[in-house]
Enzyme design. Sequence first.
Site, PDB file in Angstrom:
ATOM      1  N   SER A  97       0.838  -1.197   0.000  1.00  0.00           N
ATOM      2  CA  SER A  97       0.000   0.000   0.000  1.00  0.00           C
ATOM      3  C   SER A  97       0.878   1.254   0.000  1.00  0.00           C
ATOM      4  O   SER A  97       1.762   1.394   0.832  1.00  0.00           O
ATOM      5  CB  SER A  97      -0.896  -0.019   1.234  1.00  0.00           C
ATOM      6  OG  SER A  97      -1.683   1.132   1.236  1.00  0.00           O
ATOM      7  N   GLY A  98       0.630   2.137  -0.940  1.00  0.00           N
ATOM      8  CA  GLY A  98       1.378   3.394  -1.019  1.00  0.00           C
ATOM      9  C   GLY A  98       2.610   3.290  -1.886  1.00  0.00           C
ATOM     10  O   GLY A  98       3.382   4.245  -1.992  1.00  0.00           O
ATOM     11  N   THR A 122      -1.545   2.704  -8.120  1.00  0.00           N
ATOM     12  CA  THR A 122      -2.620   3.452  -8.787  1.00  0.00           C
ATOM     13  C   THR A 122      -2.024   4.514  -9.695  1.00  0.00           C
ATOM     14  O   THR A 122      -2.496   4.704 -10.828  1.00  0.00           O
ATOM     15  CB  THR A 122      -3.541   4.077  -7.726  1.00  0.00           C
ATOM     16  OG1 THR A 122      -3.995   3.020  -6.897  1.00  0.00           O
ATOM     17  CG2 THR A 122      -4.705   4.783  -8.339  1.00  0.00           C
ATOM     18  N   ASN A 165      -1.223   5.368   3.170  1.00  0.00           N
ATOM     19  CA  ASN A 165      -1.333   6.063   1.873  1.00  0.00           C
ATOM     20  C   ASN A 165      -2.486   7.052   1.942  1.00  0.00           C
ATOM     21  O   ASN A 165      -3.586   6.704   2.388  1.00  0.00           O
ATOM     22  CB  ASN A 165      -1.585   5.007   0.779  1.00  0.00           C
ATOM     23  CG  ASN A 165      -1.686   5.620  -0.606  1.00  0.00           C
ATOM     24  OD1 ASN A 165      -1.560   6.836  -0.771  1.00  0.00           O
ATOM     25  ND2 ASN A 165      -1.908   4.778  -1.587  1.00  0.00           N
ATOM     26  N   SER A 182      -5.398   5.751  -0.648  1.00  0.00           N
ATOM     27  CA  SER A 182      -5.267   4.308  -0.722  1.00  0.00           C
ATOM     28  C   SER A 182      -6.496   3.697  -1.390  1.00  0.00           C
ATOM     29  O   SER A 182      -7.639   4.031  -1.079  1.00  0.00           O
ATOM     30  CB  SER A 182      -5.112   3.754   0.688  1.00  0.00           C
ATOM     31  OG  SER A 182      -4.947   2.375   0.606  1.00  0.00           O
ATOM     32  N   SER A 183      -6.243   2.808  -2.352  1.00  0.00           N
ATOM     33  CA  SER A 183      -7.371   2.143  -3.013  1.00  0.00           C
ATOM     34  C   SER A 183      -7.951   1.150  -2.011  1.00  0.00           C
ATOM     35  O   SER A 183      -7.237   0.270  -1.535  1.00  0.00           O
ATOM     36  CB  SER A 183      -6.889   1.390  -4.246  1.00  0.00           C
ATOM     37  OG  SER A 183      -6.071   2.220  -5.021  1.00  0.00           O
ATOM     38  N   GLY A 232      -2.692  -2.934  -2.178  1.00  0.00           N
ATOM     39  CA  GLY A 232      -1.383  -3.540  -1.893  1.00  0.00           C
ATOM     40  C   GLY A 232      -1.369  -4.268  -0.549  1.00  0.00           C
ATOM     41  O   GLY A 232      -2.291  -4.139   0.261  1.00  0.00           O
ATOM     42  N   GLU A 291      -0.896  -5.154   3.117  1.00  0.00           N
ATOM     43  CA  GLU A 291      -1.108  -4.222   4.225  1.00  0.00           C
ATOM     44  C   GLU A 291      -0.787  -4.863   5.566  1.00  0.00           C
ATOM     45  O   GLU A 291      -1.194  -5.997   5.826  1.00  0.00           O
ATOM     46  CB  GLU A 291      -2.577  -3.788   4.264  1.00  0.00           C
ATOM     47  CG  GLU A 291      -2.862  -2.596   3.407  1.00  0.00           C
ATOM     48  CD  GLU A 291      -4.329  -2.217   3.416  1.00  0.00           C
ATOM     49  OE1 GLU A 291      -4.669  -1.269   2.712  1.00  0.00           O
ATOM     50  OE2 GLU A 291      -5.136  -2.869   4.118  1.00  0.00           O
TER      51      GLU A 291
HETATM   52  N1  LIG Z   1       5.266   8.173 -10.033  1.00  0.00           N
HETATM   53  C1  LIG Z   1       4.948   8.941  -9.007  1.00  0.00           C
HETATM   54  N2  LIG Z   1       5.297  10.230  -9.001  1.00  0.00           N
HETATM   55  C2  LIG Z   1       4.958  11.022  -7.977  1.00  0.00           C
HETATM   56  N3  LIG Z   1       4.288  10.614  -6.895  1.00  0.00           N
HETATM   57  C3  LIG Z   1       3.916   9.317  -6.840  1.00  0.00           C
HETATM   58  C4  LIG Z   1       4.201   8.425  -7.894  1.00  0.00           C
HETATM   59  N4  LIG Z   1       3.684   7.228  -7.566  1.00  0.00           N
HETATM   60  C5  LIG Z   1       3.068   7.382  -6.350  1.00  0.00           C
HETATM   61  N5  LIG Z   1       3.200   8.622  -5.919  1.00  0.00           N
HETATM   62  C6  LIG Z   1       2.713   9.173  -4.635  1.00  0.00           C
HETATM   63  O1  LIG Z   1       2.410   8.132  -3.785  1.00  0.00           O
HETATM   64  C7  LIG Z   1       1.071   8.122  -3.377  1.00  0.00           C
HETATM   65  C8  LIG Z   1       0.541   6.726  -3.240  1.00  0.00           C
HETATM   66  O2  LIG Z   1       0.507   6.115  -4.498  1.00  0.00           O
HETATM   67  P1  LIG Z   1      -0.646   5.139  -4.951  1.00  0.00           P
HETATM   68  O3  LIG Z   1      -1.925   5.627  -4.494  1.00  0.00           O
HETATM   69  O4  LIG Z   1      -0.465   4.866  -6.358  1.00  0.00           O
HETATM   70  O5  LIG Z   1      -0.306   3.884  -4.087  1.00  0.00           O
HETATM   71  P2  LIG Z   1      -0.940   2.447  -4.208  1.00  0.00           P
HETATM   72  O6  LIG Z   1       0.155   1.515  -4.462  1.00  0.00           O
HETATM   73  O7  LIG Z   1      -2.034   2.486  -5.169  1.00  0.00           O
HETATM   74  O8  LIG Z   1      -1.493   2.217  -2.749  1.00  0.00           O
HETATM   75  P3  LIG Z   1      -2.767   1.418  -2.283  1.00  0.00           P
HETATM   76  O9  LIG Z   1      -2.466   0.011  -2.364  1.00  0.00           O
HETATM   77  O10 LIG Z   1      -2.965   1.890  -0.913  1.00  0.00           O
HETATM   78  O11 LIG Z   1      -3.845   1.854  -3.190  1.00  0.00           O
HETATM   79  C9  LIG Z   1       0.371   8.910  -4.428  1.00  0.00           C
HETATM   80  O12 LIG Z   1      -0.759   9.536  -3.900  1.00  0.00           O
HETATM   81  C10 LIG Z   1       1.441   9.916  -4.838  1.00  0.00           C
HETATM   82  O13 LIG Z   1       1.434  10.993  -3.939  1.00  0.00           O
HETATM   83 MG   LIG Z   2      -3.987   2.330  -5.100  1.00  0.00          MG
END
Ligand SMILES: Nc1ncnc2c1ncn2[C@@H]1O[C@H](COP(=O)(O)OP(=O)(O)OP(=O)(O)O)[C@@H](O)[C@H]1O
Ligand SMILES: [Mg+2]
Length: 1120
Positions: free
Chosen positions: A110-111, A115, A160, A163-164, A391, A393
């Site tokens: 997660s994070g 996404t 996050n 977070s999805s 992701g 957790e």
């Molecule tokens: N390529 C990137 N460039 C800039 N910031 C990023 C990038 N990827 C992720 N982030 C930052 O990290 C945060 C978390 O990313 P994201 O929501 O994609 O995580 P996730 O893997 O989908 O988590 P979860 O499993 O909780 O959904 C985003 O809100 C953003 O602020």
């Molecule tokens: Mg996500």
Amino acid sequence: MALHQGSLAILENNVGVSDAVLLDPMTEDAFIENLRLRYQHNQIYTYIGTVVVSVNPYKTIPLYTPSIIEEYRSRNIYELPPHIYAITDEAYRSMRDRHLDQCIIISGESGAGKTEASKVIMQYVAEVSGKGENIDTVKEQLLQSNPVLEAFGNAKTNKNDNSSRFGKYMDIEFDYKGDPIGGVITNYLLEKSRVAVQMPGERNFHIFYQLLQGAKLNTLESLKLTREIDDYNILKGTVDADVATMNDQKNFDTVMHGMEVIGFSSEEVTSLFQLIASILKLGNVEFSHRSNEDGTDGCDLSNMAALDDAAALLGCPSADLSVALTQRKVEVRGEKVKRDLSANDGMYARDALCKAIYSRMFSWLVARINDSIKVTSGIRTEVMGVLDIYGFEVFEENSFEQFIINYCNEKLQQIFIELTLKEEQEEYIKEGIEWIHIEYFNNAVICDLVEKSNVGILALLDEECMRPGNPTDLTFLEKLNQACNNHPHYESKALKKCQNDKTLTHGTFRLKHYAGNVTYKVDGFLDKNNDLLFRHLSQAMYQCKHCLMKGLFPEGNPSQKSLKRPATAGSQFKISVTELMKNLSSKNPNYIRCIKPNNSKAANNFDEGLVRHQVRYLGLMENVRVKRAGYAFRQIYLQFLYRYKMLAGPTWPRWAGKPQEGVRILLEAQGVPEDEYAFGKTKLFIRNPKTLFDMEEKRRQHMHVLATKIQCVFKGWRQRTLYLLMKRSQVIISARFRGYWGQKMYKRTKQATLVLQCFARGWKARALLRKLKREKLEIESANVIRKFYLGYKARALLRKLKREKLEIESAIMIQKFYMGYKVRKEYQPRFRRIAGPKIARFFVIALRKKFLLDLKGKLPSLSPIDKEWPDYPKRFKAASDQLREMYHAWRCRKYRRKFNEAEKYKMKEKLMASELFKDKKEGYSKTVPKPFKGDYQNILANEKWKKLQRQNPEDNHIVFADVVQKVHRANGKSVERLLVISSQNLILIEHHSMMMKYRIPITDISAMSVSPHPDNTIVFHIQRHENGDGLSKKGDFVFLCEHTIELVSKVCLLIKNLTEKLPELHIAPLLKARFGKSEVQLSFKNGLTESVPGGVKIVRKKHTMDILYNSPTQKTSSGS
Ligand SMILES: Nc1ncnc2c1ncn2[C@@H]1O[C@H](COP(=O)(O)OP(=O)(O)OP(=O)(O)O)[C@@H](O)[C@H]1O
Ligand SMILES: [Mg+2]
């Protein structure tokens, strides 16, 4: 190279190695150091072969600009620095050009940035695929589905900020050209428990905050909401968890825009918000304990306003909702009875309802988006799937949701292992390639522990849920402890091996996941797995008027009798995950492995320990080793040969031998070193991707040559076809032309022949004509001569006959004359005697007749005054005079007969005037043509007169009425009076007041006097009675009247009618009048120059009264 352009500076100066396969030494430390180095230089992507490792930068790096997209477009993966774009481009082109369905699996905890990575993929695909109005709409809808789903399905967690809280797999569908034409989104288990409760520091789903912060005031009012987040129990306390990186207001606008683009109607948006608002309101409903009389527990609702609002938003009576939240139906000995819920049960029911509404609404939302983006054309599509699932957790307290999420991640790791480590190594062995086995951790054992039928944790959970009796979360834990006692990845306090473990507490169990140990609290496992809503709550929701409710709670339909238990949440999830795995396995996989650099969401912070942990559990080192030891590319010989056969002479265009032999010749022809490839049993293995790229490049160049060849052949064929066509056309054209020319020449010859023929015939005809004409002329000449001759002879004969006739007539005439002479001579005396008088009489009669007939035609008009008479012969003068008199008498009689009595009387008056005044008074002749009007004042219409008349009815017949000047006897001055003569009286009236002054019987007028001059003076002589009244003593009246002649004539006629005797009328230049006892002489004189009333000036002397008048024609001296 474009890479060195300014805009792409971010990609310049490659740090470390961009593909971990090239690491030296190839150790975990070196791998992590390489990641760190690159991370510090904003190079967040690193390859392991074709797998992209992405480290979350937690900051914005300009890596996603249109110019960079352009740079990566249609380039080979190793040509440019590692990027998600490169792997996406590779997948996109494989899908488009080789028709291989693709999936991009994004994994990481997660994070870690899954996404964000999925958005980068979609952005790239949207940018590089085709353009067009319809395509752009589809792209926009696909892209806009992200913010909408994130608003409803994402939340801030401690890991996050965005977070999805649901799993998402999106299939983007393309047509054969590679243009997106639609998509399908599959969602996986939403973490709905968050709707009712959140962990400290976390928030509810974004949409709650976005709606309250972003919606307009009137929208909030219509939803019965306020802006204050603390007004709502399910959001309370999360205000402190405000997300700095998120702007709820702005995001609300983005969501609204997204929904509009996807095609949500305003009614649909409103109904979604009504559900959100109803959940907020329901969350505010509170329960207080009540003890029932029968000893059971009950509860009362304490915030009825919130309940009323929720009921209004859902469209149900609040009483029904209140009952549904505080009571439930239970079956007691086959009978359904209502039981009160305790306060705790009530709260449980309320939370369950909120969660159910939200999660079902979320599923509806996904279905609605799918409705908009689905492909409707039915054409064959290529598919690219993007998997972005929650992701791995680990929280302080982990519950059923984390168990499910982590199970899902286990499965993803499993498919990764299957496809990249296990399958690859197995393939080398199967193909007989020399291979040193590389050890890796296969998490299949953990997957089995969770999902294995009958003995897996999910199966045990289901078993416990369905067990009769009184199953609880703790009994479930006991069951787990028994079943998994010896499992190496299972730990629990109750197990011997863990009795000294202080980290394990009562009511928990621990799983040793591939990504780490997670301790789960069993509290709520049964409930969440059952996922049951009280039936009476479903029924109450089904009854709601809100347009979505019937669809969201179909089981609440009272006509649905089936009491079959629905599948548990766990087993449902297992089924959908299995389906997902099957789906992913059927496609060509591409991997993005996301790594989270630190736990504090901070930029430029590389927590080596954390990264090392992730590198380990993600099996990245194993991945590098397998890639390094193995071959980058493999393909069945036949396919390889088919693709590159144009690169060697013997294999082009067809290879008749064994495919492997063909491939060998092909590789040798290209000069590929022997250690770069290996021959398997069915496949060729190429170690370095560069070799393949070189061959691809050569193929591309060769394709140009082939294309040129094809072009040549085609052009040759086309030109020849064109030539043949032209030749055929030319033959047709010349045939047509010749035909046309022949026709034309034939027509010309025919025309010329005809002309010649005509000329010849004409010449012949003219010769004949000439001959005929001559003959005819000859005949005609002969005829003429003959005619002339005959004429001559006839004329001679005529002359002779005429002479003979003249001679005869002359003789007869002479004979007649002679005989006449003889007769006259013989009869003359006798004629004179007898016939002479007769003839004379005849002539006289004839003349008389003519005279009378002429007269008849020329008679004058019937007017009695017409003096005309036609001319007549002198001899008939007497007769004419007599006839003239007769005619005049006749026409006068005829004229008289036309009169009625009134006209006759008027005539009599005129006659009277004539008798009295003709040749006696100057100015008489002027009055003759003027009719006597009598009533000059229209007195009969006068109201006052009518009144006077009523008093004197005998005066109703008015003979004369006019304004006159009454001359004062004493001084000769005159005064205006209305003189009215009725058939009986002479009446004198004061003109303006209509007051009667005198009324004298007409018979009292003994005589009247007027002068012969045109002076308007008239004297009425009144009979003098010795014993009469004062009036008779006053004497005669002298008036000046404009209508003297009319007045005198009328009075005379009246008196004659009354007395049958004409009164005396004196017309003399000197008149006498009696005034009282004296007598006065009135003398008249012409020569008045001034204008005075009545037209005369009177000078009264002692015995005379001189009257001065003005006569334009006659100037006479006094007395003339
Ligand atoms: N390529 C990137 N460039 C800039 N910031 C990023 C990038 N990827 C992720 N982030 C930052 O990290 C945060 C978390 O990313 P994201 O929501 O994609 O995580 P996730 O893997 O989908 O988590 P979860 O499993 O909780 O959904 C985003 O809100 C953003 O602020
Ligand atoms: Mg996500």
